[in-house]
Design a protein around this motif. Structure first.
Motif, PDB file in Angstrom:
ATOM      1  N   VAL A 154      10.143  12.840  -4.764  1.00 44.51           N
ATOM      2  CA  VAL A 154       9.709  11.955  -5.839  1.00 44.51           C
ATOM      3  C   VAL A 154       9.533  10.544  -5.280  1.00 44.51           C
ATOM      4  O   VAL A 154      10.495   9.967  -4.759  1.00 44.51           O
ATOM      5  CB  VAL A 154      10.732  11.933  -6.990  1.00 44.51           C
ATOM      6  N   PRO A 155       8.327   9.973  -5.356  1.00 43.54           N
ATOM      7  CA  PRO A 155       8.119   8.598  -4.867  1.00 43.54           C
ATOM      8  C   PRO A 155       9.030   7.607  -5.578  1.00 43.54           C
ATOM      9  O   PRO A 155       9.420   7.820  -6.741  1.00 43.54           O
ATOM     10  CB  PRO A 155       6.639   8.341  -5.211  1.00 43.54           C
ATOM     11  N   GLU A 156       9.386   6.523  -4.893  1.00 49.94           N
ATOM     12  CA  GLU A 156      10.302   5.536  -5.459  1.00 49.94           C
ATOM     13  C   GLU A 156       9.775   4.923  -6.749  1.00 49.94           C
ATOM     14  O   GLU A 156      10.547   4.601  -7.653  1.00 49.94           O
ATOM     15  CB  GLU A 156      10.568   4.422  -4.434  1.00 49.94           C
ATOM     16  N   ASP A 157       8.460   4.760  -6.840  1.00 51.52           N
ATOM     17  CA  ASP A 157       7.881   4.110  -8.019  1.00 51.52           C
ATOM     18  C   ASP A 157       7.491   5.108  -9.108  1.00 51.52           C
ATOM     19  O   ASP A 157       6.859   4.735 -10.098  1.00 51.52           O
ATOM     20  CB  ASP A 157       6.656   3.282  -7.623  1.00 51.52           C
ATOM     21  N   ALA A 158       7.886   6.367  -8.946  1.00 49.78           N
ATOM     22  CA  ALA A 158       7.520   7.392  -9.924  1.00 49.78           C
ATOM     23  C   ALA A 158       8.501   7.428 -11.088  1.00 49.78           C
ATOM     24  O   ALA A 158       9.638   6.959 -10.986  1.00 49.78           O
ATOM     25  CB  ALA A 158       7.465   8.764  -9.255  1.00 49.78           C
ATOM     26  N   ILE A 159       8.057   7.993 -12.203  1.00 52.83           N
ATOM     27  CA  ILE A 159       8.913   8.242 -13.361  1.00 52.83           C
ATOM     28  C   ILE A 159       9.229   9.732 -13.366  1.00 52.83           C
ATOM     29  O   ILE A 159       8.354  10.555 -13.642  1.00 52.83           O
ATOM     30  CB  ILE A 159       8.206   7.836 -14.668  1.00 52.83           C
ATOM     31  N   LEU A 160      10.450  10.084 -13.026  1.00 49.89           N
ATOM     32  CA  LEU A 160      10.838  11.493 -12.945  1.00 49.89           C
ATOM     33  C   LEU A 160      10.974  12.088 -14.336  1.00 49.89           C
ATOM     34  O   LEU A 160      11.640  11.527 -15.206  1.00 49.89           O
ATOM     35  CB  LEU A 160      12.160  11.638 -12.190  1.00 49.89           C
ATOM     36  N   ILE A 161      10.340  13.237 -14.552  1.00 49.45           N
ATOM     37  CA  ILE A 161      10.455  13.948 -15.824  1.00 49.45           C
ATOM     38  C   ILE A 161      11.495  15.058 -15.724  1.00 49.45           C
ATOM     39  O   ILE A 161      12.306  15.253 -16.617  1.00 49.45           O
ATOM     40  CB  ILE A 161       9.086  14.530 -16.237  1.00 49.45           C
ATOM     41  N   GLY A 162      11.501  15.783 -14.622  1.00 51.96           N
ATOM     42  CA  GLY A 162      12.475  16.861 -14.453  1.00 51.96           C
ATOM     43  C   GLY A 162      12.073  17.783 -13.319  1.00 51.96           C
ATOM     44  O   GLY A 162      11.159  17.483 -12.549  1.00 51.96           O
ATOM     45  N   HIS A 163      12.760  18.904 -13.214  1.00 46.98           N
ATOM     46  CA  HIS A 163      12.482  19.891 -12.167  1.00 46.98           C
ATOM     47  C   HIS A 163      12.273  21.270 -12.804  1.00 46.98           C
ATOM     48  O   HIS A 163      12.958  21.627 -13.759  1.00 46.98           O
ATOM     49  CB  HIS A 163      13.642  19.974 -11.170  1.00 46.98           C
ATOM     50  N   VAL A 164      11.318  22.007 -12.266  1.00 43.24           N
ATOM     51  CA  VAL A 164      11.062  23.374 -12.719  1.00 43.24           C
ATOM     52  C   VAL A 164      11.009  24.287 -11.494  1.00 43.24           C
ATOM     53  O   VAL A 164      10.649  23.850 -10.401  1.00 43.24           O
ATOM     54  CB  VAL A 164       9.739  23.493 -13.507  1.00 43.24           C
ATOM     55  N   ASP A 256      12.981  24.732  -6.562  1.00 48.26           N
ATOM     56  CA  ASP A 256      12.465  23.955  -7.680  1.00 48.26           C
ATOM     57  C   ASP A 256      11.486  22.907  -7.170  1.00 48.26           C
ATOM     58  O   ASP A 256      11.478  22.561  -5.987  1.00 48.26           O
ATOM     59  CB  ASP A 256      13.602  23.242  -8.426  1.00 48.26           C
ATOM     60  N   VAL A 257      10.667  22.394  -8.077  1.00 44.02           N
ATOM     61  CA  VAL A 257       9.728  21.326  -7.746  1.00 44.02           C
ATOM     62  C   VAL A 257       9.862  20.251  -8.820  1.00 44.02           C
ATOM     63  O   VAL A 257      10.120  20.549  -9.992  1.00 44.02           O
ATOM     64  CB  VAL A 257       8.274  21.869  -7.674  1.00 44.02           C
ATOM     65  N   ALA A 258       9.703  18.995  -8.421  1.00 45.50           N
ATOM     66  CA  ALA A 258       9.816  17.883  -9.361  1.00 45.50           C
ATOM     67  C   ALA A 258       8.516  17.695 -10.136  1.00 45.50           C
ATOM     68  O   ALA A 258       7.427  17.937  -9.617  1.00 45.50           O
ATOM     69  CB  ALA A 258      10.152  16.594  -8.620  1.00 45.50           C
ATOM     70  N   VAL A 259       8.647  17.272 -11.388  1.00 43.48           N
ATOM     71  CA  VAL A 259       7.512  16.875 -12.213  1.00 43.48           C
ATOM     72  C   VAL A 259       7.689  15.381 -12.488  1.00 43.48           C
ATOM     73  O   VAL A 259       8.748  14.960 -12.954  1.00 43.48           O
ATOM     74  CB  VAL A 259       7.466  17.642 -13.544  1.00 43.48           C
TER      75      VAL A 259
END
Length: 297
Positions: A154-164, A256-259
């Protein structure tokens, strides 16, 4: 006995904790410590006079009272947001530009557009559906305002939603997963899911052959529905006729992968901020539903 009015701040944190399945993740979203969130939940239990959570192994689950409160909390938060929107959205006009992979086009996009149009009826929404690499390039060039993405990191400037979880996906014909070599339905390289799946097969020393290579997610879904082979994707946007294979299929486990979301500006316009909020709420619900289904399998 309920001794006080239900506080919106407590309800918001409560819903976040349930949707993210974690007090720690909820704490990150509301910029509080995990202990502060725990105290908020204790306060909510004191106000309602009910136990809302019960320990289950290392985690927790909602009690029947917690399930009841969750339904009402969502309604109260939604009405609260509608009131705020009615007073603040007014007549903002212009254009917002959204980019997303095809996985989200049918499952989340209609809800996202409907909610945004209800708040900003004068705004034009420009939607681009393409590969992640293309979308992120367009974001960097200023051609998109916000992009929805998958990623191992997840990039530092990203907004993490979750992992699937990444899954092996086919149709109801269980014997397809047993074929040697395994017939794969692959997205054109470079592709995160393709790389993860092939690495897992190589580690398991499982032979495979390309049964179909496509630049279209819809093309892979169609081939999977027809029983031509197995593809590698998440359950996001999984169409009827396709199923995520269980561990009994004999195929190797996948991670898992991040969204997450990326925005063009650190301080976006009010309309873009509202769009990111709607994206976060809508996709968080989908991510949470997928994780719940996965736990039951």
């Amino acid at each position: 006995m309920i001794t006080d009015l239900l506080e919106m701040d407590l309800l918001r944190t409560f819903v976040l904790a349930v949707d993210l399945d974690s007090f720690a993740r909820a704490a990150d979203q509301v910029s509080r410590s995990q202990s502060a969130v725990s105290l908020q939940m204790q306060r909510l239990e004191e106000i309602t006079g009910q136990q809302l959570f019960i320990r289950q192994g290392r985690g927790w689950q909602l009690t029947p009272a917690g399930e009841i409160l969750l339904g009402y909390a969502r309604q109260l938060l939604d009405v609260n947001q509608q009131a705020i929107n009615a007073l603040t959205a007014t007549h903002i006009a212009g254009k917002v530009k959204l980019g997303l992979p095809a996985d989200f086009a049918e499952s989340g996009l209609p809800v996202i557009l409907a909610r945004f149009a209800a708040i900003h009826p004068q705004m034009e929404v420009e939607v681009t559906i393409d590969r992640q690499a293309v979308l992120q390039q367009q974001l960097q060039r200023g051609k998109l305002d916000v992009v929805l993405s998958f990623g191992k990191d997840v990039p530092e400037d990203a907004i993490l939603i979750g992992h699937v979880p990444i899954r092996w996906i086919g149709n109801s014909q269980k014997n397809v997963a047993q074929l040697q070599p395994l017939p794969l339905l692959l997205f054109e390289a470079p592709c995160l899911f393709r790389s993860v799946g092939l690495a897992a097969l190589e580690k398991a020393k499982r032979t495979w052959r390309p049964a179909l290579t496509s630049s279209s997610v819809a093309g892979m879904w169609a081939a999977a529905q027809a029983g031509l082979g197995i593809t590698i994707r998440t359950e996001m946007g999984l169409p009827a006729g396709c199923v995520a294979l269980t561990t009994t299929s004999g195929l190797p486990a996948l991670p898992d992968v991040a969204v997450f979301m990326l925005t063009r500006k650190k301080t976006p316009s009010p309309a873009v901020k509202r769009l990111t909020d709607i994206l976060f709420d809508t996709i968080t619900t989908q991510v949470n539903d997928i994780r719940k289904r996965t736990k039951k399998k």
